[in-house]
Design a protein around this motif. Structure first.
Motif, PDB file in Angstrom:
ATOM      1  N   MET A 238      12.644   7.008  13.073  1.00  0.00           N
ATOM      2  CA  MET A 238      11.274   7.032  13.514  1.00  0.00           C
ATOM      3  C   MET A 238      10.871   8.170  14.308  1.00  0.00           C
ATOM      4  SD  MET A 238       8.783   4.360  13.217  1.00  0.00           S
ATOM      5  CE  MET A 238       7.427   3.560  14.094  1.00  0.00           C
ATOM      6  N   SER A 239       9.626   8.514  14.338  1.00  0.00           N
ATOM      7  CA  SER A 239       9.327   9.717  15.027  1.00  0.00           C
ATOM      8  C   SER A 239       9.172   9.311  16.625  1.00  0.00           C
ATOM      9  CB  SER A 239       7.863  10.003  14.382  1.00  0.00           C
ATOM     10  OG  SER A 239       6.964   9.193  14.730  1.00  0.00           O
ATOM     11  N   THR A 240       9.074  10.480  17.149  1.00  0.00           N
ATOM     12  CA  THR A 240       8.976  10.432  18.665  1.00  0.00           C
ATOM     13  C   THR A 240       7.852  11.315  19.183  1.00  0.00           C
ATOM     14  OG1 THR A 240      10.551  12.307  18.641  1.00  0.00           O
ATOM     15  CG2 THR A 240      11.683  10.159  18.984  1.00  0.00           C
ATOM     16  N   TYR A 241       6.823  10.980  18.570  1.00  0.00           N
ATOM     17  CA  TYR A 241       5.629  11.759  19.106  1.00  0.00           C
ATOM     18  C   TYR A 241       5.388  11.658  20.735  1.00  0.00           C
ATOM     19  CZ  TYR A 241       4.469  11.294  14.144  1.00  0.00           C
ATOM     20  OH  TYR A 241       4.436  11.902  12.853  1.00  0.00           O
ATOM     21  N   THR A 242       5.699  10.497  21.499  1.00  0.00           N
ATOM     22  CA  THR A 242       5.424  10.645  22.723  1.00  0.00           C
ATOM     23  C   THR A 242       6.494  11.329  23.550  1.00  0.00           C
ATOM     24  OG1 THR A 242       6.563   8.529  22.758  1.00  0.00           O
ATOM     25  CG2 THR A 242       4.076   8.518  22.710  1.00  0.00           C
ATOM     26  N   ASP A 243       7.504  11.901  22.760  1.00  0.00           N
ATOM     27  CA  ASP A 243       8.418  12.785  23.638  1.00  0.00           C
ATOM     28  C   ASP A 243       8.008  14.144  23.588  1.00  0.00           C
ATOM     29  OD1 ASP A 243      10.250  10.647  23.766  1.00  0.00           O
ATOM     30  OD2 ASP A 243      11.635  10.988  22.103  1.00  0.00           O
ATOM     31  N   ARG A 244       7.021  14.392  22.897  1.00  0.00           N
ATOM     32  CA  ARG A 244       6.346  15.641  22.900  1.00  0.00           C
ATOM     33  C   ARG A 244       7.065  16.885  22.594  1.00  0.00           C
ATOM     34  NH1 ARG A 244       2.328  15.507  28.001  1.00  0.00           N
ATOM     35  NH2 ARG A 244       4.088  14.633  28.820  1.00  0.00           N
TER      36      ARG A 244
ATOM     37  N   PRO B 103       7.035   8.060  10.441  1.00  0.00           N
ATOM     38  CA  PRO B 103       8.061   8.926  10.972  1.00  0.00           C
ATOM     39  C   PRO B 103       7.777  10.495  10.606  1.00  0.00           C
ATOM     40  CG  PRO B 103       8.882   7.338   9.463  1.00  0.00           C
ATOM     41  CD  PRO B 103       7.153   7.131   9.340  1.00  0.00           C
ATOM     42  N   VAL B 104       8.485  11.391  11.316  1.00  0.00           N
ATOM     43  CA  VAL B 104       8.208  12.621  11.288  1.00  0.00           C
ATOM     44  C   VAL B 104       7.959  13.109   9.812  1.00  0.00           C
ATOM     45  CG1 VAL B 104       8.950  15.040  11.488  1.00  0.00           C
ATOM     46  CG2 VAL B 104       8.946  13.708  13.200  1.00  0.00           C
ATOM     47  N   GLY B 105       6.673  14.038   9.312  1.00  0.00           N
ATOM     48  CA  GLY B 105       6.611  14.376   8.010  1.00  0.00           C
ATOM     49  C   GLY B 105       5.703  13.455   7.390  1.00  0.00           C
ATOM     50  N   GLU B 106       5.450  12.136   7.526  1.00  0.00           N
ATOM     51  CA  GLU B 106       4.799  11.270   6.761  1.00  0.00           C
ATOM     52  C   GLU B 106       3.370  11.499   6.901  1.00  0.00           C
ATOM     53  OE1 GLU B 106       5.913   7.403   5.798  1.00  0.00           O
ATOM     54  OE2 GLU B 106       7.899   7.578   5.635  1.00  0.00           O
ATOM     55  N   VAL B 107       2.557  11.109   6.068  1.00  0.00           N
ATOM     56  CA  VAL B 107       1.182  11.716   6.433  1.00  0.00           C
ATOM     57  C   VAL B 107       0.367  10.194   6.586  1.00  0.00           C
ATOM     58  CG1 VAL B 107      -0.951  12.178   5.038  1.00  0.00           C
ATOM     59  CG2 VAL B 107       0.961  13.486   4.522  1.00  0.00           C
TER      60      VAL B 107
ATOM     61  N   LEU C 292      -8.905   7.597  20.277  1.00  0.00           N
ATOM     62  CA  LEU C 292      -9.444   7.988  19.312  1.00  0.00           C
ATOM     63  C   LEU C 292      -9.047   7.795  17.887  1.00  0.00           C
ATOM     64  CD1 LEU C 292     -12.288   9.192  18.221  1.00  0.00           C
ATOM     65  CD2 LEU C 292     -11.466  11.281  18.498  1.00  0.00           C
ATOM     66  N   ARG C 293      -9.624   7.255  16.855  1.00  0.00           N
ATOM     67  CA  ARG C 293      -9.177   7.132  15.433  1.00  0.00           C
ATOM     68  C   ARG C 293      -9.960   8.189  14.712  1.00  0.00           C
ATOM     69  NH1 ARG C 293      -6.060   2.382  13.758  1.00  0.00           N
ATOM     70  NH2 ARG C 293      -6.006   3.817  12.027  1.00  0.00           N
ATOM     71  N   THR C 294      -9.292   9.453  14.446  1.00  0.00           N
ATOM     72  CA  THR C 294      -9.996  10.605  14.027  1.00  0.00           C
ATOM     73  C   THR C 294     -10.836  10.658  12.767  1.00  0.00           C
ATOM     74  OG1 THR C 294      -7.941  11.751  13.257  1.00  0.00           O
ATOM     75  CG2 THR C 294      -8.452  11.714  15.449  1.00  0.00           C
ATOM     76  N   GLY C 295      -9.978   9.817  12.012  1.00  0.00           N
ATOM     77  CA  GLY C 295     -10.523   9.695  10.700  1.00  0.00           C
ATOM     78  C   GLY C 295     -10.078  10.937   9.598  1.00  0.00           C
ATOM     79  N   ASP C 296      -9.051  11.820  10.438  1.00  0.00           N
ATOM     80  CA  ASP C 296      -8.410  13.026   9.505  1.00  0.00           C
ATOM     81  C   ASP C 296      -7.137  12.519   9.439  1.00  0.00           C
ATOM     82  OD1 ASP C 296     -10.665  14.594   9.801  1.00  0.00           O
ATOM     83  OD2 ASP C 296     -10.165  15.283  11.706  1.00  0.00           O
ATOM     84  N   VAL C 297      -6.612  13.087   8.258  1.00  0.00           N
ATOM     85  CA  VAL C 297      -5.192  12.622   7.720  1.00  0.00           C
ATOM     86  C   VAL C 297      -4.260  13.809   7.940  1.00  0.00           C
ATOM     87  CG1 VAL C 297      -3.945  12.037   5.654  1.00  0.00           C
ATOM     88  CG2 VAL C 297      -6.115  10.916   6.238  1.00  0.00           C
ATOM     89  N   GLY C 298      -3.189  13.457   8.398  1.00  0.00           N
ATOM     90  CA  GLY C 298      -2.177  14.880   8.780  1.00  0.00           C
ATOM     91  C   GLY C 298      -0.848  14.233   8.903  1.00  0.00           C
ATOM     92  N   PHE C 299       0.073  15.041   9.365  1.00  0.00           N
ATOM     93  CA  PHE C 299       1.568  14.773   9.568  1.00  0.00           C
ATOM     94  C   PHE C 299       1.891  15.894  10.858  1.00  0.00           C
ATOM     95  CE2 PHE C 299       1.569  17.773   6.178  1.00  0.00           C
ATOM     96  CZ  PHE C 299       2.950  18.672   6.408  1.00  0.00           C
ATOM     97  N   MET C 300       3.058  15.551  11.416  1.00  0.00           N
ATOM     98  CA  MET C 300       3.722  16.176  12.361  1.00  0.00           C
ATOM     99  C   MET C 300       5.042  16.898  11.598  1.00  0.00           C
ATOM    100  SD  MET C 300       4.807  15.984  16.226  1.00  0.00           S
ATOM    101  CE  MET C 300       6.473  15.226  16.099  1.00  0.00           C
TER     102      MET C 300
END
Length: 553
Positions: A1-7, A397-401, A431-439
């Motif tokens: 699982m990704s750790t987005y909130t760990d920044r 997870p990291v890398g998933e769109v 905000l739900r941006t409506g944009d699709v991406g990944f980290m």
């Protein structure tokens, strides 16, 4: 699982951050008054050969606020700003706030139908308007709205050069039944507006979304939102009073509003304006005023680099260049740098995030994703948390769109008069941006595309952005846009529209062959149409929807 909130991107931050003004306690008017007190004679705006100091802005905005109050404008009222990139826009903002009101940013390209919607939806009771726009559009629209006070101005005000390339044909008409902005400065001399009670969480500006998925909605950009992201721009880029901001983005757009006006008032430093974007005129302004920072749509930089005779010396003063509003193909950054010697840093945000939510750190080059070829839009800016979520709302997870979901001090509280739309797009203030991406694993974010623009070709997902990035690598292609079109066999198939660089020539078949060599079989465009120009918004964003759903003949 990704750790987005760990920044994990914290290590990429430039030093410092927005610390000197607490945005939850300040209004943009407070910011202006602090700069005014510190340096009243500092240059605030350079407009052709005209110069306005902070004191000049104070006097003119006082006059507007007094004139509005005399005409019945009350705290909480809204005033539309229907002008180009002129000093009047900045005066209009400050005047609205001094009168305790809210500014409504209006696209000067709007015609009767669009202007009627914005004035009606916002309930505006006043309008600051270019004389020619009053004569050609607003005069006939206003009887059906709540507007009772009209202040007119001219693109010729505050300068004497009258550049024919953008001001040719403009004449002062002084429409009957309106107040004149410049006359107000004289007739109200010595009067100060009554003290307005503004709070940081009050709405500063209503900026209307582009309406790509329906009727345009008024994002409620609060004073706190604007102040916070003005500081983000200043501190991320490292601006000081010795810098000069080049205003290439339309001021009615959130990038121009925050990345030009607000940051210049905060720093404070001069803002260079030239009425509207004309590549040769802006290049002359760069040569004359030697700006050090700008942010604008990538189409602006493509146009500037394409001006005949342009060279590296022309851009030598520009220490920092950022581009937002639309993703940038790596080939575009490379070609711009080859011509100008300047690297374009990505910045990403929306109207609802008051411009930046992500940016490439100063002095860093954005990485390119090896799988898709996409250029990173950067890392989240100060105090901002971005998650990537799936269709079920769960974090990926990291890398998933997935869809980018943003929270931070720059996110608007909602849409004007639209609680349902607010609840849908901003659940819990995120905000739900409506944009699709990944980290990626290092914390860099990549924008794949808008959810609604995804093409389903025989069950395969094709993101237009990836195809466009490949097409930008063709030496003849200036701009590219890709859309899905109906196909009897595949359901949808990929179609590309391209415009060419000056003097270049290429056949559709050659473009298709170029893409086929570089992409999976289901991705490359089956048809290509060469056009003189691609349709764009006034901010320079290419309008795929007009290519996908052209107006009937």
């Amino acid at each position: 699982m990704s750790t987005y909130t760990d920044r994990p991107w914290l290590a990429l931050y430039p030093e410092g951050g927005p610390t000197d003004i607490a945005p939850e306690q300040a209004t943009v008017l407070d910011v202006f008054r602090a700069s005014l007190a510190a340096a009243p004679d500092a240059v605030a705006i350079r407009y052709f050969d005209g110069v306005l100091t902070l004191a000049d802005l104070d006097t003119a905005s006082d006059a507007l606020a007094v004139g509005l109050a005399d005409a019945g404008f009350a705290p909480g009222d809204r005033i539309g700003l229907y002008v180009q990139n002129d000093p009047a826009f900045v005066i209009g903002l400050l005047g609205a706030w001094k009168a305790g009101g809210v500014a409504v940013a209006v696209n000067p390209m709007n015609r009767a139908r669009e202007l009627t919607h914005l004035l009606t939806d916002s309930g505006a009771t006043a309008l600051l308007c270019l004389e020619e726009l009053y004569e050609s559009v607003a005069r006939d629209v206003l009887p059906g709205t709540r507007v009772r006070t009209v202040v007119t101005c001219s693109a010729l005000d505050r300068q004497s050069r009258d550049d024919e390339r953008v001001l040719g044909g403009v004449v002062r008409s002084r429409p009957e039944g309106t107040l004149d902005l410049e006359e107000l400065v004289t007739t109200t001399a010595g009067r100060r507006p009554a003290a307005a009670s503004l709070a940081a969480d009050d709405v500063a500006v209503l900026t209307y979304t582009s309406g790509t998925t329906g009727v345009p909605k008024g994002a409620m950009n609060t004073h706190a939102n604007v102040v916070f992201n003005a500081q983000v721009y200043r501190d991320w880029v490292g601006l000081t009073p010795d810098d000069v901001v080049l205003g290439v983005a339309p001021l009615f757009h959130i990038t121009g509003l925050v990345g030009h006006v607000a940051v210049a008032l905060l720093t404070p430093c001069p803002l260079v304006l030239a009425h509207r974007f004309h590549p040769e005129v802006v290049l002359d302004a760069i040569r004359e005023h030697r700006p050090t920072f700008t942010v604008g749509a990538v189409t602006v930089f493509i146009a500037l680099a394409g001006v005949p005779g342009v060279g590296r010396e022309d851009f030598a003063s520009l220490r920092t260049v950022y581009s937002g509003g639309a993703p940038i193909a790596p080939a575009v950054t490379d070609s711009f740098e080859a011509v100008t010697g300047r690297y374009i840093h990505n910045v990403y945000g929306l109207t609802e995030t008051n411009s930046p939510s992500h940016a490439v750190p100063l002095g860093r080059r954005a990485p390119v994703d090896p799988a898709s070829g996409a250029l990173s839009v950067g890392v989240p800016v100060y105090n901002t948390v971005v998650r990537v979520v799936g269709e079920d709302g769960g974090e990926l997870p990291v890398g998933e769109v997935g869809e980018l979901v943003t929270s931070g001090p720059q996110v608007v509280p909602g849409y004007w008069g639209r609680p349902e739309a607010t609840a849908e797009s901003l659940p819990g203030g995120e905000l739900r941006t409506g944009d699709v991406g990944f980290m990626d694993a290092e914390g860099w974010f990549y924008l794949v595309d808008r959810k609604k623009d995804m093409i389903n070709a025989a069950g395969y997902k094709v993101w237009p952005r990836e195809v466009e990035d490949v097409l930008y690598g063709h030496p003849a292609v200036r701009e590219a846009a890709v859309v899905g079109v109906p196909d009897a066999y595949r359901g949808e198939t990929v179609k590309a529209f391209v415009s060419l660089k000056p003097g270049a020539s290429v056949t559709p078949e050659e473009v298709i062959a170029f893409a086929r060599e570089r992409m999976a079989a289901y991705k490359y465009p089956r048809t290509v149409e060469v056009v003189a120009e691609l349709p764009k918004t006034t901010t320079g964003k290419i309008l795929r929807r007009e290519l996908r759903d052209p107006a009937p003949g």
